[in-house]
Design a protein around this motif. Structure first.
Motif, PDB file in Angstrom:
ATOM      1  N   PRO A 340      14.845  63.175 -78.020  1.00 19.44           N
ATOM      2  CA  PRO A 340      15.618  61.987 -77.636  1.00 19.44           C
ATOM      3  C   PRO A 340      14.925  61.244 -76.509  1.00 19.44           C
ATOM      4  O   PRO A 340      14.219  61.839 -75.696  1.00 19.44           O
ATOM      5  CB  PRO A 340      16.957  62.568 -77.177  1.00 19.44           C
ATOM      6  N   ALA A 341      15.129  59.937 -76.465  1.00 20.26           N
ATOM      7  CA  ALA A 341      14.516  59.138 -75.403  1.00 20.26           C
ATOM      8  C   ALA A 341      15.211  59.383 -74.068  1.00 20.26           C
ATOM      9  O   ALA A 341      14.575  59.323 -73.017  1.00 20.26           O
ATOM     10  CB  ALA A 341      14.570  57.659 -75.766  1.00 20.26           C
ATOM     11  N   TYR A 342      16.526  59.680 -74.117  1.00 22.95           N
ATOM     12  CA  TYR A 342      17.302  59.856 -72.889  1.00 22.95           C
ATOM     13  C   TYR A 342      18.245  61.052 -73.020  1.00 22.95           C
ATOM     14  O   TYR A 342      18.755  61.357 -74.094  1.00 22.95           O
ATOM     15  CB  TYR A 342      18.159  58.618 -72.594  1.00 22.95           C
ATOM     16  N   ILE A 343      18.494  61.699 -71.888  1.00 23.63           N
ATOM     17  CA  ILE A 343      19.556  62.697 -71.731  1.00 23.63           C
ATOM     18  C   ILE A 343      20.567  62.099 -70.763  1.00 23.63           C
ATOM     19  O   ILE A 343      20.184  61.561 -69.716  1.00 23.63           O
ATOM     20  CB  ILE A 343      19.033  64.022 -71.133  1.00 23.63           C
ATOM     21  N   TRP A 344      21.850  62.159 -71.081  1.00 19.14           N
ATOM     22  CA  TRP A 344      22.852  61.587 -70.175  1.00 19.14           C
ATOM     23  C   TRP A 344      24.011  62.556 -69.942  1.00 19.14           C
ATOM     24  O   TRP A 344      24.324  63.393 -70.765  1.00 19.14           O
ATOM     25  CB  TRP A 344      23.384  60.254 -70.701  1.00 19.14           C
ATOM     26  N   MET A 345      24.622  62.417 -68.763  1.00 13.69           N
ATOM     27  CA  MET A 345      25.809  63.190 -68.399  1.00 13.69           C
ATOM     28  C   MET A 345      26.805  62.281 -67.686  1.00 13.69           C
ATOM     29  O   MET A 345      26.487  61.668 -66.668  1.00 13.69           O
ATOM     30  CB  MET A 345      25.463  64.380 -67.510  1.00 13.69           C
ATOM     31  N   GLN A 356      34.224  57.786 -57.593  1.00 10.30           N
ATOM     32  CA  GLN A 356      33.564  56.906 -58.548  1.00 10.30           C
ATOM     33  C   GLN A 356      33.029  57.685 -59.748  1.00 10.30           C
ATOM     34  O   GLN A 356      32.372  58.705 -59.616  1.00 10.30           O
ATOM     35  CB  GLN A 356      32.409  56.163 -57.872  1.00 10.30           C
ATOM     36  N   GLU A 357      33.331  57.205 -60.957  1.00  8.15           N
ATOM     37  CA  GLU A 357      32.788  57.800 -62.170  1.00  8.15           C
ATOM     38  C   GLU A 357      31.363  57.304 -62.367  1.00  8.15           C
ATOM     39  O   GLU A 357      31.078  56.120 -62.193  1.00  8.15           O
ATOM     40  CB  GLU A 357      33.638  57.431 -63.388  1.00  8.15           C
ATOM     41  N   ILE A 358      30.480  58.224 -62.736  1.00 11.25           N
ATOM     42  CA  ILE A 358      29.084  57.843 -62.914  1.00 11.25           C
ATOM     43  C   ILE A 358      28.511  58.497 -64.169  1.00 11.25           C
ATOM     44  O   ILE A 358      29.031  59.495 -64.661  1.00 11.25           O
ATOM     45  CB  ILE A 358      28.198  58.246 -61.706  1.00 11.25           C
ATOM     46  N   VAL A 359      27.432  57.901 -64.653  1.00 14.83           N
ATOM     47  CA  VAL A 359      26.660  58.477 -65.747  1.00 14.83           C
ATOM     48  C   VAL A 359      25.237  58.677 -65.236  1.00 14.83           C
ATOM     49  O   VAL A 359      24.581  57.715 -64.827  1.00 14.83           O
ATOM     50  CB  VAL A 359      26.648  57.558 -66.984  1.00 14.83           C
ATOM     51  N   VAL A 360      24.792  59.918 -65.219  1.00 19.37           N
ATOM     52  CA  VAL A 360      23.422  60.236 -64.811  1.00 19.37           C
ATOM     53  C   VAL A 360      22.562  60.237 -66.068  1.00 19.37           C
ATOM     54  O   VAL A 360      22.870  60.934 -67.040  1.00 19.37           O
ATOM     55  CB  VAL A 360      23.358  61.598 -64.110  1.00 19.37           C
ATOM     56  N   ILE A 361      21.495  59.445 -66.069  1.00 17.50           N
ATOM     57  CA  ILE A 361      20.655  59.267 -67.254  1.00 17.50           C
ATOM     58  C   ILE A 361      19.202  59.563 -66.897  1.00 17.50           C
ATOM     59  O   ILE A 361      18.693  59.094 -65.874  1.00 17.50           O
ATOM     60  CB  ILE A 361      20.774  57.832 -67.810  1.00 17.50           C
TER      61      ILE A 361
END
Length: 442
Positions: A340-345, A356-361
């Motif tokens: 995959p090009a990206y992993i996200w959480m 604050q809600e966040i997405v780590v990419i």
């Protein structure tokens, strides 16, 4: 108030026993051996689910605890400890007996004798129980769908503890695309003592919006998953003569890179395995997980984790062209795994409503010349999150050689990833708020 204080003391004492093996003189002793059962324990409005860390549990007169094994509960004790049964003994005078049930209630009776309610009474103050086979979590279909997974298959991994008078213990939810044979995302809860689940009787809903509807066998019965050995062999073969691919290391490994889930769900690694760029997995993603683990001492998170896109190799030219495809992938027969090009959480605090809600990419490719965040969001938020900024991850996350990593708002990411687990109405409200804010500035 006094009753509540006693409850807190009992709960703290019992957790101390679980985690440290702390022992005191007690009328009844329940010894445990591997394969370990899963236990449930009631404390007023709280119920906990755990596997013991020590070799025994101490019970007071009148106290009980429930044990669960997914394939039969075994028990044993010395022949001299009971004269009520006529079972076969092994050469050491120890009786091994299968109760042929999955759930039992172990009770310390008033006469300081330990027994199994409705099954066994003994004249001893201790005996040993264990599982007939390793007690693992099972795979279930879920009638309830994960957020934005209505068009895909929904699975849950857990144990059905309703027969023990407690809510099901669900470790992870899975959103899976059966048509494309592709994992979309997984859902779980991250917190400090994640090997001990605490349930509140007053709360009717689970933190994971799925259920254990129908137990199913391994997906390997129906689909061909690539094994570790096949991947390694095929990867090493592909490296020969492919200079750009050979310049970097890729591994087949689970999305779960942290304990205890990585161990607890190892039997389902075939579902979670992805093609990782090794530098990202061992460097910046590891630094991020270290920061998250430290953070869970103060906060509990609802976590969604997945992948997006395909990593690609720059097009080769002239005589150097030996790539069948620009997509970074490993193939063997009819099996293929692509990076995959990206992993996200996606992290959503269950402890602090105002957090604050966040997405780590993270970029999962060494071939990106100038990695950045603009494909997903206008502003990189990682430095606005203090527990990330002050960690090793905060200092190293922008280094491309370690796996460039950044942070975005979930509503922005949802506009890029069509299966991102955010309700459509939240995305629309966010867009409306942003547009109104822009209009006011004008």
């Amino acid at each position: 108030m006094e009753r509540l204080k006693l409850f807190e003391i009992d709960l703290i004492y019992f957790l101390l026993v679980i985690f440290t093996g702390f022992k005191v003189v007690s009328p009844c002793q329940l010894n445990v051996e591997s394969p370990l059962p899963i236990f449930t324990k009631q404390f007023l409005t709280k119920k906990i689910v755990f596997k013991p860390h020590g070799a025994s549990l101490q019970l007071q007169p009148g106290e009980s605890i429930t044990a669960y094994c997914n394939i039969g509960i075994m028990y044993k004790y010395n022949q001299a400890s009971s004269n009520r049964y006529d079972y076969n003994f092994n050469g050491n005078g120890i009786r091994n007996q299968n109760l042929e049930v999955n759930t039992v209630e172990v009770i310390c009776e008033a006469n300081n004798q330990i027994g199994i309610k409705g099954k066994l009474s003994s004249s001893s103050n201790q005996f040993t129980i264990y599982c007939a086979s390793p007690s693992t979590y099972d795979l279930y279909e879920s009638k309830k769908a994960l957020t934005n997974c209505e068009n895909y298959a929904n699975y849950a991994i857990g144990v059905p503890l309703q027969t023990a008078g407690i809510e099901n213990d669900i470790k992870a939810g899975i959103c899976y695309d059966l048509d494309r044979f592709e994992l979309k995302f997984v859902n779980f809860v991250a917190y400090l003592n994640s090997d001990v689940a605490v349930f509140d009787n007053n709360k009717q809903t689970s933190e994971l919006s799925i259920d254990l509807d129908k137990k199913i066998s391994s997906l390997t019965n129906y689909f061909a998953f690539m094994s570790d050995s096949t991947f390694n062999e095929s990867r090493d073969s592909f490296r020969i003569g492919n200079k750009l691919f050979n310049a970097f290391e890729f591994d087949l490994a689970s999305l779960f890179q942290d304990e205890p889930l990585n161990t607890e769900l190892k039997n389902f690694a075939y579902i979670f395995n992805i093609m990782w760029w090794r530098q990202l997995r061992q460097q910046n993603w590891r630094y991020f997980l270290d920061a998250l683990r430290a953070r869970t001492q103060a906060s509990k998170y609802l976590v969604y984790m997945g992948t997006y896109g395909n990593a690609t190799i720059p097009a080769a030219q002239g005589n150097c062209s030996s790539f069948q495809s620009e997509v970074v992938s490993v193939r063997k027969d009819k099996k293929a795994v692509s990076a995959p090009a990206y992993i996200w959480m996606y992290l959503k605090s269950l402890t602090h409503a105002d957090e604050q809600e966040i997405v780590v990419i993270a970029h999962n490719s060494p071939y990106v010349m100038e990695p950045e965040h603009s494909e997903f969001c206008s502003v990189d938020l990682c430095d606005e999150v203090e527990w990330l900024k002050s960690s090793a991850f905060g200092n190293l996350r922008r280094l491309p050689t370690l796996g460039y990593t950044f942070c975005c708002r979930p509503e922005e990411v949802a506009k890029v990833i069509d299966y991102f687990p955010l309700p459509v109405d939240e995305i629309e409200i966010s867009s409306l708020t942003k547009n109104n804010s822009s209009a006011e500035k004008v």
